[in-house]
Design an enzyme around this catalytic site. Structure first.
Site, PDB file in Angstrom:
ATOM      1  N   TRP A  21     -27.348 -18.876  17.532  1.00 56.20           N
ATOM      2  CA  TRP A  21     -27.572 -17.986  18.672  1.00 56.20           C
ATOM      3  C   TRP A  21     -27.607 -16.532  18.200  1.00 56.20           C
ATOM      4  O   TRP A  21     -26.748 -16.108  17.432  1.00 56.20           O
ATOM      5  CB  TRP A  21     -26.446 -18.190  19.694  1.00 56.20           C
ATOM      6  CG  TRP A  21     -26.506 -17.277  20.874  1.00 56.20           C
ATOM      7  CD1 TRP A  21     -27.586 -16.963  21.620  1.00 56.20           C
ATOM      8  CD2 TRP A  21     -25.404 -16.568  21.460  1.00 56.20           C
ATOM      9  NE1 TRP A  21     -27.254 -16.110  22.653  1.00 56.20           N
ATOM     10  CE2 TRP A  21     -25.903 -15.850  22.566  1.00 56.20           C
ATOM     11  CE3 TRP A  21     -24.047 -16.479  21.152  1.00 56.20           C
ATOM     12  CZ2 TRP A  21     -25.094 -15.043  23.383  1.00 56.20           C
ATOM     13  CZ3 TRP A  21     -23.242 -15.675  21.959  1.00 56.20           C
ATOM     14  CH2 TRP A  21     -23.762 -14.976  23.052  1.00 56.20           C
ATOM     15  N   TYR A  54     -32.695 -19.526  22.779  1.00 56.53           N
ATOM     16  CA  TYR A  54     -32.241 -18.578  21.761  1.00 56.53           C
ATOM     17  C   TYR A  54     -33.426 -17.893  21.089  1.00 56.53           C
ATOM     18  O   TYR A  54     -34.343 -18.559  20.592  1.00 56.53           O
ATOM     19  CB  TYR A  54     -31.403 -19.277  20.689  1.00 56.53           C
ATOM     20  CG  TYR A  54     -30.072 -19.834  21.162  1.00 56.53           C
ATOM     21  CD1 TYR A  54     -29.544 -19.526  22.415  1.00 56.53           C
ATOM     22  CD2 TYR A  54     -29.325 -20.677  20.338  1.00 56.53           C
ATOM     23  CE1 TYR A  54     -28.331 -20.039  22.836  1.00 56.53           C
ATOM     24  CE2 TYR A  54     -28.099 -21.190  20.752  1.00 56.53           C
ATOM     25  CZ  TYR A  54     -27.610 -20.878  21.997  1.00 56.53           C
ATOM     26  OH  TYR A  54     -26.403 -21.386  22.410  1.00 56.53           O
ATOM     27  N   TRP A 204     -17.777 -22.724  21.406  1.00 55.80           N
ATOM     28  CA  TRP A 204     -18.498 -21.595  20.852  1.00 55.80           C
ATOM     29  C   TRP A 204     -17.649 -20.325  20.940  1.00 55.80           C
ATOM     30  O   TRP A 204     -16.721 -20.249  21.718  1.00 55.80           O
ATOM     31  CB  TRP A 204     -19.851 -21.392  21.521  1.00 55.80           C
ATOM     32  CG  TRP A 204     -19.868 -21.141  23.001  1.00 55.80           C
ATOM     33  CD1 TRP A 204     -19.836 -22.072  23.992  1.00 55.80           C
ATOM     34  CD2 TRP A 204     -19.971 -19.866  23.659  1.00 55.80           C
ATOM     35  NE1 TRP A 204     -19.899 -21.461  25.224  1.00 55.80           N
ATOM     36  CE2 TRP A 204     -19.982 -20.113  25.055  1.00 55.80           C
ATOM     37  CE3 TRP A 204     -20.052 -18.551  23.203  1.00 55.80           C
ATOM     38  CZ2 TRP A 204     -20.071 -19.086  26.003  1.00 55.80           C
ATOM     39  CZ3 TRP A 204     -20.142 -17.522  24.150  1.00 55.80           C
ATOM     40  CH2 TRP A 204     -20.155 -17.799  25.527  1.00 55.80           C
ATOM     41  N   PRO A 206     -15.417 -18.974  18.682  1.00 54.81           N
ATOM     42  CA  PRO A 206     -13.998 -19.034  18.311  1.00 54.81           C
ATOM     43  C   PRO A 206     -13.467 -17.696  17.807  1.00 54.81           C
ATOM     44  O   PRO A 206     -12.250 -17.490  17.774  1.00 54.81           O
ATOM     45  CB  PRO A 206     -13.964 -20.108  17.212  1.00 54.81           C
ATOM     46  CG  PRO A 206     -15.342 -20.102  16.630  1.00 54.81           C
ATOM     47  CD  PRO A 206     -16.248 -19.826  17.796  1.00 54.81           C
ATOM     48  N   ALA A 208     -14.307 -14.884  19.345  1.00 50.90           N
ATOM     49  CA  ALA A 208     -14.433 -13.981  20.504  1.00 50.90           C
ATOM     50  C   ALA A 208     -15.485 -12.906  20.240  1.00 50.90           C
ATOM     51  O   ALA A 208     -15.240 -11.702  20.358  1.00 50.90           O
ATOM     52  CB  ALA A 208     -13.085 -13.353  20.859  1.00 50.90           C
ATOM     53  N   LYS A 215     -12.925  -6.720  12.503  1.00 52.33           N
ATOM     54  CA  LYS A 215     -13.789  -5.590  12.154  1.00 52.33           C
ATOM     55  C   LYS A 215     -13.679  -4.430  13.144  1.00 52.33           C
ATOM     56  O   LYS A 215     -14.045  -3.296  12.819  1.00 52.33           O
ATOM     57  CB  LYS A 215     -15.242  -6.053  12.035  1.00 52.33           C
ATOM     58  CG  LYS A 215     -15.894  -6.437  13.347  1.00 52.33           C
ATOM     59  CD  LYS A 215     -17.366  -6.835  13.167  1.00 52.33           C
ATOM     60  CE  LYS A 215     -17.474  -8.136  12.420  1.00 52.33           C
ATOM     61  NZ  LYS A 215     -18.887  -8.633  12.411  1.00 52.33           N
ATOM     62  N   GLU A 296     -16.912 -18.447   3.544  1.00 52.07           N
ATOM     63  CA  GLU A 296     -15.535 -18.032   3.817  1.00 52.07           C
ATOM     64  C   GLU A 296     -14.953 -18.760   5.026  1.00 52.07           C
ATOM     65  O   GLU A 296     -13.824 -19.252   4.990  1.00 52.07           O
ATOM     66  CB  GLU A 296     -15.499 -16.513   4.052  1.00 52.07           C
ATOM     67  CG  GLU A 296     -14.103 -15.909   4.011  1.00 52.07           C
ATOM     68  CD  GLU A 296     -13.424 -16.063   2.651  1.00 52.07           C
ATOM     69  OE1 GLU A 296     -12.186 -16.192   2.637  1.00 52.07           O
ATOM     70  OE2 GLU A 296     -14.124 -16.077   1.620  1.00 52.07           O
TER      71      GLU A 296
END
Length: 329
Positions: A21, A54, A204, A206, A208, A215, A296
């Protein structure tokens, strides 16, 4: 990578799914998009999630191209129907006409013969549930979809759908809601309804919408290149995560980052592992703008957080978590 059954169905999915998305066909060039898919495959991800809407159908095209040389039986390919993909009166919703036409269009864009999980992207109050599920039933019988899912439906809507699915012998296996440490609106009603019906959660956001990546800092400007700063991502960020850009939330997130570091994890790994700790969750969808992010974040697979760590997370976020089931959808 670890794998889990999707609800009570026989389908296994990777604990971490790859979603595209906003990224594919919008934020990323195709070379980078394909590199992210390769990184997901190399990490053991087998579940790929997209939707016809999308990037105005481009996300399906890019994903189809990226997976073209992959053995089809080795992956689970999931997409969705509901939102408009054209300007005509039947180019939206969950009518039989739109479902049938949208499914065939998605199959063409994804360059595949079948869809593993086909989601009703939202509930359509303008169309009878019988019409919708009869269309799904016919697609199942034709072998064009294997399982049916719903996304952001309320508990009563899910129970009605499950009753029809049983009557029509349609495998309703998945629910795709937003879910994270901060957004827990499904816990009160949706999760119990799905557990009763044998429906697994493929969640979807996770992180937020990046808030739980760490960041975004208190008293700092939105970082350049983040979802909140890009033309493609900003409208969605403002709608879904703008509420979290408050000093008290960002201070709490900084405390979570310290907690993650003490546990030997990055904050995104902690956030994804927290979601996967929940027994009702079959998979968590991650996105990526570069392969390194995939590499990661997949390290969260298989991590078990102890009860004390889970308790500390709840203490830090006390009073900040959204739990109102009325905000589903």
């Amino acid at each position: 990578m670890k794998y889990r059954r999707l609800g009570s169905s026989g389908l296994s999915v990777s604990e971490i799914a790859f979603g595209n998305w906003i990224t594919h066909g919008a934020q990323l060039d195709n070379t980078t998009a394909h590199a992210c898919v390769r990184a997901a495959l190399e990490a053991g991800i087998t579940t790929f999630d997209t939707a016809d809407v999308y990037s105005d159908t481009m996300a399906e095209i890019v994903l189809g191209q990226a997976l073209k040389e992959v053995r089809r039986e080795s992956i689970e390919l999931c997409t969705k129907v509901f939102h408009p993909t054209g300007s005509g009166p039947n180019d939206r919703g969950l009518s039989r006409k739109h479902i049938m036409e949208a499914c065939h269009a998605s199959l063409n864009r994804l360059q595949t013969d079948y869809i593993d999980v086909y989601y009703a992207h939202r509930y359509d109050a303008t169309v009878s549930l019988e019409e919708t599920f009869l269309a799904f039933a016919d697609l199942v019988r034709q072998g064009k979809i294997l399982y049916v899912g719903i996304s952001e439906w309320t508990a009563p809507q899910i129970r009605q759908a499950a009753a029809l699915a049983r009557e029509l012998r349609v495998p309703l296996a998945a629910s795709q809601p937003q879910y994270s440490m901060l957004w827990r609106v499904i816990e009160g009603e949706v999760v119990p309804a799905c557990e009763q019906e044998g429906i697994g959660q493929v969640v979807w956001s996770p992180l937020a919408q990046g808030i739980l990546s760490g960041k975004y800092k208190p008293d700092h400007a939105v970082p350049q290149g983040s979802r909140a700063s890009t033309a493609a991502g900003a409208p969605f960020f403002d709608k879904l995560a703008g509420q979290w850009l408050r000093p008290e939330v960002l201070v709490a997130v900084a405390k979570l980052a310290t907690l993650a570091n003490e546990a030997g994890l990055t904050l995104p790994q902690l956030a994804i592992a927290w979601v996967l700790q929940k027994p009702q969750v079959s998979a968590a969808i991650i996105g990526a703008s570069k392969p390194e992010q995939v590499e990661e974040n997949v390290k969260a697979a298989g991590i078990r957080l102890d009860l004390e760590l889970m308790r500390q997370i709840d203490i830090i976020l006390d009073g900040l978590v959204e739990r109102d089931p009325g905000k589903t959808g």
